[in-house]
Design a protein around this motif. Structure first.
Motif, PDB file in Angstrom:
ATOM      1  N   SER A 199      10.711  63.881  59.067  1.00 45.58           N
ATOM      2  CA  SER A 199      10.758  64.652  57.825  1.00 45.58           C
ATOM      3  C   SER A 199       9.370  64.729  57.203  1.00 45.58           C
ATOM      4  CB  SER A 199      11.750  64.041  56.837  1.00 45.58           C
ATOM      5  OG  SER A 199      11.502  62.666  56.647  1.00 45.58           O
ATOM      6  N   VAL A 200       9.147  65.790  56.434  1.00 44.98           N
ATOM      7  CA  VAL A 200       7.862  66.025  55.784  1.00 44.98           C
ATOM      8  C   VAL A 200       7.992  65.692  54.303  1.00 44.98           C
ATOM      9  CG1 VAL A 200       6.095  67.728  55.200  1.00 44.98           C
ATOM     10  CG2 VAL A 200       7.246  67.825  57.428  1.00 44.98           C
ATOM     11  N   SER A 202       5.741  65.057  50.563  1.00 49.25           N
ATOM     12  CA  SER A 202       4.486  65.181  49.830  1.00 49.25           C
ATOM     13  C   SER A 202       4.685  64.582  48.446  1.00 49.25           C
ATOM     14  CB  SER A 202       4.047  66.645  49.734  1.00 49.25           C
ATOM     15  OG  SER A 202       2.730  66.735  49.205  1.00 49.25           O
ATOM     16  N   CYS A 231       8.179  71.398  52.445  1.00 44.45           N
ATOM     17  CA  CYS A 231       8.346  69.976  52.124  1.00 44.45           C
ATOM     18  C   CYS A 231       9.833  69.654  52.005  1.00 44.45           C
ATOM     19  CB  CYS A 231       7.608  69.671  50.820  1.00 44.45           C
ATOM     20  SG  CYS A 231       7.634  67.945  50.349  1.00 44.45           S
TER      21      CYS A 231
END
Length: 217
Positions: A39-40, A42, A66
């Motif tokens: 998973s991304v 930020s 994101c």
């Protein structure tokens, strides 16, 4: 474009390492670890207490792909903003706690999808692990243990001489063990160092010594 001359061997494909098996935790709607896709995540750069600006930035991050967002929570005003942000965010919100253990409980109560703690910058954190584990378990809130070289426990600095990979790993696994004592294992781990080589080695050691999912950033 020039043609490849006959008889020149093709470049062999680089081998792909087998994926490490880890525990899986649920960060809101996003599965982390196990066989889930990477998973991304930020983080926002706004003051979390500025709810409008923070939600706007979260919307922009969501639009860019994101999947999880972290917001900082160093003050009471930031903690007070968490319920609205967690409710209105399109993606799971992780509260990044600084300085005061009470903000950990506030973030859990606010409905944040997970809470990030750096034991090195939270006063008397280890003394409240039992209560934090209970609150997190009752609300189904995972805990991310984040160890930073810049706030490493003085005892580990004395033992290793500096923030070595071994020192970072020992710190992270020690904190995880405190939660394990209270049967809490919804944990992911991150370690940070200004030298990427040191950090990568720490992650390699963590991967060998525990089954928790790892956060890289």
């Amino acid at each position: 474009m020039s043609a490849i001359p006959l008889g020149v061997p093709a470049v062999p494909a680089r081998p792909v390492a087998g994926r490490r098996k880890s525990r899986q935790i649920q960060v809101g709607s996003v599965a982390v670890g196990g066989d889930a896709p990477v998973s991304v995540q930020s983080m926002t750069t706004t003051r979390t207490s500025d709810i409008g600006a923070t939600l706007q930035q979260i919307a922009e991050l969501t639009a860019s792909g994101c999947q999880i967002v972290r917001v900082a929570c160093p003050t009471q005003d930031d903690a007070d903003a968490l319920p609205v942000i967690a409710r209105k965010s399109q993606i799971p919100v992780i509260a990044d706690i600084h300085f005061q253990p009470k903000y950990v409980f506030a973030a859990i109560e606010a409905g944040c999808a997970a809470v990030r703690v750096n034991p090195g910058n939270i006063k008397k954190f280890d003394d409240q692990v039992k209560e934090i584990a209970k609150a997190a378990r009752d609300h189904g809130t995972p805990i991310r243990i984040g160890v930073n070289a810049g706030s490493l426990d003085k005892r580990l600095l004395q033992k290793y001489g500096k923030a070595t990979p071994e020192a970072l790993v020992e710190s992270a696994l020690w904190e995880a063990s405190l939660f394990e004592e209270h049967d809490f294992r919804d944990i992911k781990i991150s370690v940070k160092h200004n030298d990427p080589v040191v950090m990568i080695e720490a992650y390699r050691q963590l991967a060998e010594q525990c089954e928790y999912p790892l956060h890289l950033g």
